[in-house]
Design a protein around this motif. Sequence first.
Motif, PDB file in Angstrom:
ATOM      1  N   LEU B   5       0.785  -1.272  -0.019  1.00 42.36           N
ATOM      2  CA  LEU B   5       0.013  -0.041  -0.204  1.00 42.36           C
ATOM      3  C   LEU B   5       0.831   1.398   0.015  1.00 42.36           C
ATOM      4  O   LEU B   5       0.605   2.239  -0.386  1.00 42.36           O
ATOM      5  CB  LEU B   5      -0.989   0.026   1.403  1.00 42.36           C
ATOM      6  CG  LEU B   5      -2.020  -1.046   1.265  1.00 42.36           C
ATOM      7  CD1 LEU B   5      -2.896  -1.281   2.543  1.00 42.36           C
ATOM      8  CD2 LEU B   5      -2.752  -0.966  -0.107  1.00 42.36           C
ATOM      9  N   GLN B   6       1.990   1.313   0.810  1.00 42.51           N
ATOM     10  CA  GLN B   6       3.119   2.328   0.801  1.00 42.51           C
ATOM     11  C   GLN B   6       3.501   2.639  -0.623  1.00 42.51           C
ATOM     12  O   GLN B   6       3.501   3.949  -1.042  1.00 42.51           O
ATOM     13  CB  GLN B   6       4.219   2.182   1.601  1.00 42.51           C
ATOM     14  CG  GLN B   6       3.805   2.205   3.142  1.00 42.51           C
ATOM     15  CD  GLN B   6       2.953   3.498   3.576  1.00 42.51           C
ATOM     16  OE1 GLN B   6       3.438   4.581   3.186  1.00 42.51           O
ATOM     17  NE2 GLN B   6       2.470   3.602   4.635  1.00 42.51           N
ATOM     18  N   ILE B   7       3.854   1.504  -1.212  1.00 48.56           N
ATOM     19  CA  ILE B   7       4.355   1.910  -2.620  1.00 48.56           C
ATOM     20  C   ILE B   7       3.472   2.012  -3.675  1.00 48.56           C
ATOM     21  O   ILE B   7       3.546   3.230  -4.481  1.00 48.56           O
ATOM     22  CB  ILE B   7       5.147   0.464  -3.280  1.00 48.56           C
ATOM     23  CG1 ILE B   7       6.286   0.002  -2.289  1.00 48.56           C
ATOM     24  CG2 ILE B   7       5.482   0.642  -4.613  1.00 48.56           C
ATOM     25  CD1 ILE B   7       6.959  -1.286  -2.576  1.00 48.56           C
ATOM     26  N   MET B  72       4.028   2.538 -18.151  1.00 53.53           N
ATOM     27  CA  MET B  72       5.580   2.643 -18.653  1.00 53.53           C
ATOM     28  C   MET B  72       6.418   3.175 -17.811  1.00 53.53           C
ATOM     29  O   MET B  72       7.532   2.547 -17.554  1.00 53.53           O
ATOM     30  CB  MET B  72       5.256   3.798 -19.687  1.00 53.53           C
ATOM     31  CG  MET B  72       6.414   4.386 -20.377  1.00 53.53           C
ATOM     32  SD  MET B  72       6.064   5.617 -21.538  1.00 53.53           S
ATOM     33  CE  MET B  72       5.771   6.903 -20.538  1.00 53.53           C
ATOM     34  N   PRO B  73       6.080   4.133 -16.810  1.00 47.64           N
ATOM     35  CA  PRO B  73       7.193   4.646 -15.772  1.00 47.64           C
ATOM     36  C   PRO B  73       7.350   3.666 -14.588  1.00 47.64           C
ATOM     37  O   PRO B  73       8.319   3.812 -14.018  1.00 47.64           O
ATOM     38  CB  PRO B  73       6.852   5.974 -15.425  1.00 47.64           C
ATOM     39  CG  PRO B  73       5.246   6.000 -15.580  1.00 47.64           C
ATOM     40  CD  PRO B  73       4.844   5.064 -16.617  1.00 47.64           C
ATOM     41  N   THR B  74       6.483   2.924 -14.303  1.00 49.50           N
ATOM     42  CA  THR B  74       6.437   2.232 -13.018  1.00 49.50           C
ATOM     43  C   THR B  74       7.772   1.725 -12.432  1.00 49.50           C
ATOM     44  O   THR B  74       7.959   2.061 -11.624  1.00 49.50           O
ATOM     45  CB  THR B  74       5.295   1.037 -12.874  1.00 49.50           C
ATOM     46  OG1 THR B  74       5.491   0.427 -14.225  1.00 49.50           O
ATOM     47  CG2 THR B  74       3.938   1.448 -12.836  1.00 49.50           C
ATOM     48  N   ILE B  75       8.371   0.869 -13.178  1.00 47.82           N
ATOM     49  CA  ILE B  75       9.581   0.122 -12.925  1.00 47.82           C
ATOM     50  C   ILE B  75      10.724   1.085 -13.840  1.00 47.82           C
ATOM     51  O   ILE B  75      11.874   1.025 -13.146  1.00 47.82           O
ATOM     52  CB  ILE B  75       9.545  -1.317 -13.007  1.00 47.82           C
ATOM     53  CG1 ILE B  75       8.670  -1.931 -11.938  1.00 47.82           C
ATOM     54  CG2 ILE B  75      10.965  -2.000 -12.707  1.00 47.82           C
ATOM     55  CD1 ILE B  75       8.192  -3.196 -12.146  1.00 47.82           C
ATOM     56  N   ALA B  76      10.536   1.244 -15.068  1.00 51.00           N
ATOM     57  CA  ALA B  76      11.684   1.626 -15.790  1.00 51.00           C
ATOM     58  C   ALA B  76      12.142   2.811 -15.237  1.00 51.00           C
ATOM     59  O   ALA B  76      13.390   3.280 -15.503  1.00 51.00           O
ATOM     60  CB  ALA B  76      11.020   1.829 -17.252  1.00 51.00           C
ATOM     61  N   ARG B  77      11.162   3.581 -14.885  1.00 49.46           N
ATOM     62  CA  ARG B  77      11.602   5.136 -14.338  1.00 49.46           C
ATOM     63  C   ARG B  77      12.544   4.751 -12.997  1.00 49.46           C
ATOM     64  O   ARG B  77      13.494   5.602 -12.909  1.00 49.46           O
ATOM     65  CB  ARG B  77      10.487   6.126 -13.971  1.00 49.46           C
ATOM     66  CG  ARG B  77      10.741   7.257 -13.399  1.00 49.46           C
ATOM     67  CD  ARG B  77       9.419   8.306 -12.961  1.00 49.46           C
ATOM     68  NE  ARG B  77       8.771   7.522 -12.246  1.00 49.46           N
ATOM     69  CZ  ARG B  77       7.482   7.752 -12.272  1.00 49.46           C
ATOM     70  NH1 ARG B  77       6.911   8.835 -12.677  1.00 49.46           N
ATOM     71  NH2 ARG B  77       6.636   7.261 -11.053  1.00 49.46           N
ATOM     72  N   GLY B 100       2.748  -3.235  -5.426  1.00 52.37           N
ATOM     73  CA  GLY B 100       2.489  -1.887  -5.233  1.00 52.37           C
ATOM     74  C   GLY B 100       2.528  -0.980  -6.410  1.00 52.37           C
ATOM     75  O   GLY B 100       1.573  -0.028  -6.648  1.00 52.37           O
ATOM     76  N   LYS B 101       3.386  -1.154  -7.272  1.00 51.56           N
ATOM     77  CA  LYS B 101       3.518  -0.492  -8.545  1.00 51.56           C
ATOM     78  C   LYS B 101       2.324  -0.443  -9.477  1.00 51.56           C
ATOM     79  O   LYS B 101       1.823   0.620  -9.905  1.00 51.56           O
ATOM     80  CB  LYS B 101       4.789  -0.658  -9.527  1.00 51.56           C
ATOM     81  CG  LYS B 101       6.121  -0.289  -8.626  1.00 51.56           C
ATOM     82  CD  LYS B 101       6.669   0.976  -8.969  1.00 51.56           C
ATOM     83  CE  LYS B 101       7.412   1.457  -8.264  1.00 51.56           C
ATOM     84  NZ  LYS B 101       7.402   2.936  -8.307  1.00 51.56           N
TER      85      LYS B 101
END
Lengths: 317, 241
Positions: B5-7, B72-77, B100-101
Amino acid sequence: MIEVVNLSRYYGDFCAVEEVSFNIKDGEVVGFLGRNGAGKSTTLKVLAGLLTPSSGTVRIDGVDMTEAPTSFRKQIGYLPEDPPLYEDMSVGDFLRYVGSLRGLTAAAVEARLPEVLAKAQLGDRVDQLISELSHGYRKRVGIAQAIFHRPKLVILDEPTSGLDPAQLRGMRQVIKALAAESTVLISSHNLPEISQTCDRVLVLKRGRLVEEAHDIPDELATTVGGLAGGPARNHVSLTLRGQLDAVQALLTASPLVRGSTVKAVDGYVLAYVLLNEDAPEALIATLVAAGVGIRRVEDGLATQLEDAFLDLTAEQA
Amino acid sequence: MTAVLQIARRELGSYLNSWWGWVILALILLFDGLAFNVYAVGFAPKYSADVLEQFLEASTVTVMIGGVLLAMPTIARERSSGTLTLLQTSPVTEAQIVAGKYLGALSFLTLIKGLTIYMPALIEVNGKVSWAQIGAGYLGLFALGAAVVAIGTFASAISRNQLLAAVLGGSLVGVFILAWLVSRVSDPPLKSVFAYLALYDKHFQPFMRGRINTESLVYYASVAFGFLLLSTRALKARRWQ
């Protein structure tokens, strides 16, 4: 107690870290030295739980990083060379987020926040956006996130890189304050910095541990035949214009000098001198009176440590 | 669960704190508004149910494009800015990071689509609309969005930068949509396999008409779960690189 036993890490066929073993006692501040590509950052990444070791074990108080990775990471605080920060967050919000990620309750986060801000000397920046902070303050926020959850081991990868002298002094104070709460492992190229901050140094060369010195700088300096002992301010490095034999005789005869090494390089005489007391001015006056030209006077300890580092990590021709 | 939930909250906050999130929100609302007025309502008389059906059909475009762009940005960013290190050295698992993402991106997409609910409600002004059809339609949009955001999250997990993640995510979604066309030119048993895999055609159309199709819900949930599992594996693999 941090135990690293036969740690190896490969990137494909390339061995970045090979059979490295060492222990770190609680409360120690240990320096990690090595040239670029020596395997320092890889070792630190493995210790931080970011990379899985190819072989070997890493334990903190008996918790094995491969058997219980989440419990292991709870005991680690890690600051990479470029602090991992969310630029759109304020310092306070970022640290609250980090605290909650590391398993602290909301009440514990709020209780811990002022302590961490004070330790990292960030009290006046709590509401400032991270994107607006200078490089030095970003490093401090990086340290603050690393220590927020009171980890057993704090790992700092090049914490002083890119800092100006004023920021460097502030960072030194911050790092010294960390030692009261955690065991600290610091990687740095800044040798005088290591000598001032660390209790012990580990030197890596091509992925292997080549030296473990317990009393910085004496043991490390002695490794290359330097002079050991005495307070740091009694070590002086001199670049002189004169005859090698005459300089050697002067230094040997001087009651100010406890020991010295002298060599001729490119028409100059390089002398490394250990004085009986903090009186380099008196020695220089003696040399000038004897007709020896003074070209440069330096902190001998830093020079000696640098020589030791270069010798230990030198590649074979 | 707290870490997830925090993420997710942090991810949702990152959309609201960036121009990127607001631009996507504005574009989706603009496109949906145009689609409602020009395509669904149109200029010729229509049954209310047809207006709603056509609006839901057009809405799938923004769900799919928006889902890819938000994921798109969730993990790549995080990877390109170095903050993935912060997450991966914290005492959270890869599954928690991915969950979370994913929840953050899906929540924002749901929030945006929730803001369009006044459009079907407007049909009541000159017609009669079934709230069951609206509910089923929005449930279908949510299920489709859940699958697309999961595909986008996977693309983000294996890409070095956001642009690559968008291209890869868009391509994967495109493949799943085109499975419908492939099924038309295939012979059995591949015909039914491709028809089942198609993200839009067979699985979404019942929702447009006000029917909640359990088989389709299971399909969307399976796609979402499968790609989230792959994303977790991709993140775990990073520790071995």
